[in-house]
Scaffold this active site. Structure first.
Site: not given
Ligand code: MV4
Length: 501
Positions: A203, A295
């Site tokens: 992504e 959930r």
């Molecule tokens: C991401 C992102 C930035 N760009 N995807 C972290 C948990 C997982 N559910 C997805 N996550 C992320 N995906 C893209 N394309 C940044 C994160 C992320 C994050 C997301 C939600 C809450 C905290 C986070 C901490 C670091 C990175």
């Protein structure tokens, strides 16, 4: 009221199992606890109507033991199973086995769980349904060459993610092409080890995103509503710490768009029961589908407070075949709610787990306060499971009042015997960026780099006196006793040294 179920087996432990027992009792349903060896005297066992041992401490032998749990359900005559969160809650094989055994699984169909369990399949389904998702691939990467081509197309930085993952496990941020080969290898082997599949997709990375999720409820007759968003950006190592609803950055128009998108996503998955659509939002308020949690979530109480609904009652009613008792227009969001997750961990030692016996606990209460707790004085917090002790939740007419109430309640809350992260909340709740609503996913690491707020001499003296008094109290009977020469508590040692001055 029509009979929903006569007996529900709760396939979980800790605060959520207690929460589920309470809902059963409110609905006139008998609640059955299951427990592992160390959980014999856990709070959920004490509160349930019946309790059955299901095996030793390791979760695969107890709380993840499908055969043992279903055997127990049959033996006690349960007609439904609530899985709570974690453990078997998003396990399609378990949901299927419940169906085969004639016990209602309180949650979505196995097909919906399977669909959302594969992040690439979920992305393809969302694409078909016209749901906006983060730019990237919706199939596993076939080769390094293909990954190079696609990363160049979407533009660096990119994220490599495990298709079978979720919640941040097996995720790699790749800043430039030079890192791609080694990151892809690492992501693949991590995914293989953690999830038994090395399917990895790509992504575009959203910089400084917020994690905002939308609660939905769907019945088994095709009706679906959204219940507003939760702002969950305050996380540490993909572990949520504090959540609130509504989000400071979501306008009514954006809420309506996100809510309708979430309903569209749920319908595209033929979803029923309670579910959550996770979005990432960027600094320009664009939102992108990230994944769906199939959930009930840890942070569901903040949605309950701002909607006035009981999500667990509704889950049970939906599972019993009832139609949603309201439409979207009936749902009113009112006020503001904040949840603090209280963990047994040491904020002064990198949030390392802090097991031990709860020697005392003074619980906050009062206007706007709800405490969903899984502990009691005398309970031993072990190391076998997640160290969540309780969730402190506050409701206020607006955000300022919710902050004031939860800050006040944190001040009342005393837990001794284990270290807790309560001091972290004291810091967050008076932090200028938090108060201003500037809480993207980088917030906590920025906070940890800020100097500690200065304590004045007067406050310091009060703390020292209080610690000296506390150190002299025998926890068994409340009588003053001499302070032992050697004590593990830094505060007690400090108080003794100060008292000598
Ligand atoms: C991401 C992102 C930035 N760009 N995807 C972290 C948990 C997982 N559910 C997805 N996550 C992320 N995906 C893209 N394309 C940044 C994160 C992320 C994050 C997301 C939600 C809450 C905290 C986070 C901490 C670091 C990175």
């Amino acid at each position: 009221m029509r009979k929903l179920f006569s007996k529900i087996l709760i396939a979980n432990r800790g605060e959520i199992a207690v929460r589920l027992v309470r809902a059963c009792h409110e609905l006139g349903i008998r609640a059955v606890a299951v427990y592992s060896e160390p959980d014999r005297a856990a709070l959920h066992v004490l509160k349930a109507d019946e309790a059955y041992a299901i095996g030793p401490a390791p979760a695969p032998e107890s709380y993840l033991n499908i055969d043992r749990i279903l055997e127990t359900a049959k033996r006690c005559g349960a007609d439904a199973i609530h899985p709570g969160y974690g453990f078997l809650s998003e396990n399609a094989a378990f949901a299927r086995a419940c169906g085969d055994a004639g016990v209602k699984f309180i949650g979505p169909s196995p097909a919906s769980i399977d669909l959302m369990g594969s992040k690439t399949r979920a992305r393809r389904q969302m694409e078909k349904a016209g749901v906006p998702f983060v730019p990237g691939t919706s199939h596993g990467l076939e080769s390094l060459a293909k990954a190079r081509e696609l990363a160049a197309k979407f533009g660096y930085p990119v994220m490599l993610k495990a298709a079978a993952g979720g919640g941040g496990k097996g995720m790699r941020l790749v800043a430039a092409e030079s890192e791609l080969a080694s990151s892809l290898d690492a992501a693949r082997s991590e995914a293989q080890r953690a999830f038994g599949s090395d399917e990895v997709y790509l992504e575009k990375a959203i910089t400084d995103p917020r994690h905002i999720e939308m609660q939905i409820l769907a019945d088994e007759h095709g009706n679906c509503v959204y219940l507003g968003e939760r702002e969950c950006s305050i996380q540490r190592r993909h572990q949520k710490v504090l959540e609130e609803s509504p989000s400071s950055v979501v306008t009514p128009e954006m809420r309506c768009q996100m809510g309708e998108t979430a309903v569209q996503a749920a319908k595209a998955a033929s979803y029923s029961n309670a579910g959550t659509i996770e979005f990432l939002t960027d600094s320009r308020s664009n939102f992108y589908f990230l994944e769906m949690n199939t959930r009930l979530q840890v942070e569901h109480p903040i949605t309950e407070l701002v909607t006035g609904l009981d999500l667990v009652h509704l889950q049970i009613r939906i599972a019993a075949g009832e139609k949603l008792p309201f439409t979207q227009q009936d749902i009113q969001l009112r006020g503001h709610a904040i949840e603090c997750r209280v963990y047994a961990e040491d904020p002064d030692n990198n949030f390392f787990p802090s097991p031990g016996r709860i020697s005392s606990s003074i619980e906050p209460a009062g206007p706007g306060i709800r405490l969903d707790s899984g502990i009691y004085p005398g309970w031993n917090v072990g190391t076998d499971y997640d160290p969540l002790l309780s969730k402190l939740i506050a409701y206020g007419a607006d955000r300022d009042q919710a902050i004031a109430r939860i800050h006040r309640a944190i001040g009342e809350y005393v837990i001794t015997g284990v270290k807790t992260n309560l001091s972290l909340f004291r810091r967050i709740l008076i932090d200028a960026d938090f108060v201003a609503g500037k809480t993207d996913t980088g917030y906590l690491s920025r906070l940890s780099r800020k100097p500690l707020p200065a304590t004045n001499h007067h406050d310091r003296e009060i703390v020292v006196i209080a610690a000296a008094i506390f150190a002299s109290i025998n926890p068994e009977n409340g009588n003053p006793t001499p302070v032992p020469a050697r004590t593990s508590s830094a505060w007690k040692r400090f108080a003794r040294a100060e008292a000598m001055e």
